[in-house]
Scaffold this active site. Sequence first.
Site, mmCIF file in Angstrom:
data_model
loop_
_atom_site.group_PDB
_atom_site.id
_atom_site.type_symbol
_atom_site.label_atom_id
_atom_site.label_comp_id
_atom_site.label_asym_id
_atom_site.label_seq_id
_atom_site.Cartn_x
_atom_site.Cartn_y
_atom_site.Cartn_z
ATOM 1 N N SER A 220 92.567 42.752 -65.469
ATOM 2 C CA SER A 220 93.487 43.841 -65.164
ATOM 3 C C SER A 220 92.796 45.202 -65.270
ATOM 4 O O SER A 220 91.725 45.329 -65.870
ATOM 5 C CB SER A 220 94.655 43.787 -66.148
ATOM 6 O OG SER A 220 94.151 43.960 -67.457
ATOM 7 N N GLU A 241 85.974 43.549 -61.227
ATOM 8 C CA GLU A 241 86.890 43.007 -60.215
ATOM 9 C C GLU A 241 88.288 43.114 -60.804
ATOM 10 O O GLU A 241 88.700 42.271 -61.603
ATOM 11 C CB GLU A 241 86.556 41.539 -59.903
ATOM 12 C CG GLU A 241 85.201 41.320 -59.244
ATOM 13 C CD GLU A 241 85.203 41.671 -57.759
ATOM 14 O OE1 GLU A 241 86.157 42.318 -57.283
ATOM 15 O OE2 GLU A 241 84.237 41.303 -57.083
ATOM 16 N N CYS A 275 94.818 38.273 -57.111
ATOM 17 C CA CYS A 275 94.446 39.686 -56.954
ATOM 18 C C CYS A 275 94.622 40.110 -55.500
ATOM 19 O O CYS A 275 94.892 41.272 -55.213
ATOM 20 C CB CYS A 275 93.011 39.917 -57.402
ATOM 21 S SG CYS A 275 91.812 38.883 -56.537
HETATM 22 P P1 NAD Z 1 93.277 40.504 -68.458
HETATM 23 O O1 NAD Z 1 92.744 41.857 -68.197
HETATM 24 O O2 NAD Z 1 94.425 40.358 -69.376
HETATM 25 O O3 NAD Z 1 92.133 39.548 -69.050
HETATM 26 C C1 NAD Z 1 90.943 39.298 -68.352
HETATM 27 C C2 NAD Z 1 89.901 38.772 -69.331
HETATM 28 O O4 NAD Z 1 89.548 39.819 -70.223
HETATM 29 C C3 NAD Z 1 90.389 37.631 -70.208
HETATM 30 O O5 NAD Z 1 89.338 36.722 -70.390
HETATM 31 C C4 NAD Z 1 90.726 38.320 -71.521
HETATM 32 O O6 NAD Z 1 90.667 37.477 -72.642
HETATM 33 C C5 NAD Z 1 89.637 39.361 -71.573
HETATM 34 N N1 NAD Z 1 89.922 40.537 -72.406
HETATM 35 C C6 NAD Z 1 91.133 41.002 -72.789
HETATM 36 N N2 NAD Z 1 90.967 42.137 -73.513
HETATM 37 C C7 NAD Z 1 89.641 42.379 -73.581
HETATM 38 C C8 NAD Z 1 88.861 43.389 -74.179
HETATM 39 N N3 NAD Z 1 89.409 44.406 -74.855
HETATM 40 N N4 NAD Z 1 87.528 43.333 -74.039
HETATM 41 C C9 NAD Z 1 86.938 42.342 -73.343
HETATM 42 N N5 NAD Z 1 87.628 41.348 -72.759
HETATM 43 C C10 NAD Z 1 88.977 41.358 -72.870
HETATM 44 O O7 NAD Z 1 93.603 39.880 -67.026
HETATM 45 P P2 NAD Z 1 94.280 38.479 -66.706
HETATM 46 O O8 NAD Z 1 95.732 38.548 -67.043
HETATM 47 O O9 NAD Z 1 93.468 37.383 -67.258
HETATM 48 O O10 NAD Z 1 94.110 38.402 -65.121
HETATM 49 C C11 NAD Z 1 94.980 39.007 -64.233
HETATM 50 C C12 NAD Z 1 94.372 40.271 -63.671
HETATM 51 O O11 NAD Z 1 93.096 39.975 -63.117
HETATM 52 C C13 NAD Z 1 95.180 40.846 -62.536
HETATM 53 O O12 NAD Z 1 95.201 42.237 -62.663
HETATM 54 C C14 NAD Z 1 94.386 40.426 -61.307
HETATM 55 O O13 NAD Z 1 94.566 41.233 -60.172
HETATM 56 C C15 NAD Z 1 92.999 40.528 -61.814
HETATM 57 N N6 NAD Z 1 92.110 39.721 -60.992
HETATM 58 C C16 NAD Z 1 91.232 40.363 -60.181
HETATM 59 C C17 NAD Z 1 90.401 39.633 -59.351
HETATM 60 C C18 NAD Z 1 89.426 40.302 -58.439
HETATM 61 O O14 NAD Z 1 88.549 39.602 -57.941
HETATM 62 N N7 NAD Z 1 89.536 41.596 -58.179
HETATM 63 C C19 NAD Z 1 90.473 38.240 -59.352
HETATM 64 C C20 NAD Z 1 91.385 37.624 -60.208
HETATM 65 C C21 NAD Z 1 92.206 38.368 -61.026
#
Ligand code: NAD
Length: 527
Positions: A220, A241, A275
């Site tokens: 995110s 991403e 995404c």
């Molecule tokens: P998220 O941001 O909650 O988590 C992503 C990852 O980051 C997880 O592994 C999580 O454990 C880790 N994380 C959480 N806090 C962190 C921190 N402070 N430091 C380091 N790592 C941390 O996202 P999500 O709910 O897993 O995924 C959904 C989001 O991902 C949506 O916004 C979606 O659009 C995006 N996404 C983007 C793409 C792309 O290619 N642009 C692809 C898939 C998903």
Amino acid sequence: MATQAISVDTLPSYNPATGETVENIPRTQPEELPVILARAQTAQQKWRQTSIADRCALLDRLKQAMLAARNELAAIVVRESGKPHVEALFSDVFVSLDTAAYYSSNLSKLLASERVPHHSSAAKLKSGRLFYEPLGIIGIISSWNYPLAIPMGQIITAVAAGNGVICKTSDFTPKCGAMIQEMFAKAGFPDSLVNIVQGGAEIGQALIDAGPDKILFTGSVATGKRVAEACARNLTPSVLELGGKDAMLVLADANLDIASSAALWGSFTNCGQVCLSVERLFVERSASEKFLALCIEKTKTLRLGPGNDTATDVGPLIRPQHVQRMKDLLADATSRGARILLGGNARPDLGPCFFEPTVIADVDSSMRLFQEETFGPILTVQTVANADDAIRAANDSPFALAASVWTSDNERGRQIAAHIRAGAVMVNDAISYFAIAEAPHGGCNASGWGRTHGRTGFLEMVQPKYVDVDGLAGKEKPWWYHYNDSLTHAADDFLSYEFGGLSAKLKYARGALKTFFRDHGFKKRPS
Ligand code: NAD
């Protein structure tokens, strides 16, 4: 009845279709990260010397291992992410297999050194080449929505380029992470070269703090900002991403039957948790009524249910709190004048995470449904006057990941694509470019920076090194000191020759040439 104690050092593997924790997976401890990094560095030092042919052979074995385990892999993806089994096969398993297939056949071409031709006269006698070296250890932090396709695609690219990897898969999909580790072990990759670490934010931060050579983050916007900050502290480069709010522009000349089917799939596949989901649909007024009628009629035919039922079209959301978020977004939109045409309800009768595929019209940019990433099964439609308005509306977003244009005129589609701010635009298709190994993926603004996939994504995994061999090794360069009037004149002539027109070239050629054969007199000049 005795209850079984569950260690706090585990992550639950939760099934969103049933609300049950099926299994507990051991967590990595933050203090283990420096040790894992050191081991990965040792393994990578050997791996970078491994021939391209041997790397390709291992990638091919990885492909064979995944192909043999494809239904088992898909079943775990379904169990933890909720998506229908066929979607797990077409997306997660396909992308993992295809990435391994792509690099095992194209790696030598991608890593081949390139001649760098020089245009300036001063550099003509030097031969330059560009080499691509591994960066070292790539840290990967992944999301849960494509728990195999995204980490696998990035890990395979990283190791193909000669790197080691530490990948933190999502804490929502720990079993998928464990399966990835198992696949690399089965294929025979060296110990400690690919390391899956399990945990949440604390392990993500510990991974960044351990100091890998690059971070690839998928997630995110809010987390992306934290990741970028943590990377900046160590000057660690990153690829981010992040989220998307992809626009779908349906022009009046589009095949509305096809476009409406695409709108459904683009909005509801993986329960809208993509995404690249279609999150803002703009349809030209003259086509709007017919288009919406088709969307409603077809959405009524979709089956909501658990992903392991082969007749299910749309599965559950990932967690119960995401159901509440859908309700909140819809309440905000209807309070501002949007109209729910179909769906709009949670389905607790099916399980804690189910929400009906929903079609909502008259949505505009004042509403959260157009401002925030929805990440749920909501087809959100705005009617616009014409194509220019559709382009303006599509660009009116902080996100810029991808978009699609629907028209029967491909040339017009290309022209409209040129006006849309996005990392990718598809004409008459949505989302599927993500599964094309050669197509770069990534966006700008709130959607992040850098690329994965394609040659551009591959270049994120290497250090380009320019090597220059001088063709006049026996001569001192004219600019190596003992400056004087004559060199100043010669330099002036050289600039006139190099950057002037034809007559200047003729006039100053002699003076310029003289520069190259100047005698510095290093030995003669008194100290
Ligand atoms: P998220 O941001 O909650 O988590 C992503 C990852 O980051 C997880 O592994 C999580 O454990 C880790 N994380 C959480 N806090 C962190 C921190 N402070 N430091 C380091 N790592 C941390 O996202 P999500 O709910 O897993 O995924 C959904 C989001 O991902 C949506 O916004 C979606 O659009 C995006 N996404 C983007 C793409 C792309 O290619 N642009 C692809 C898939 C998903």
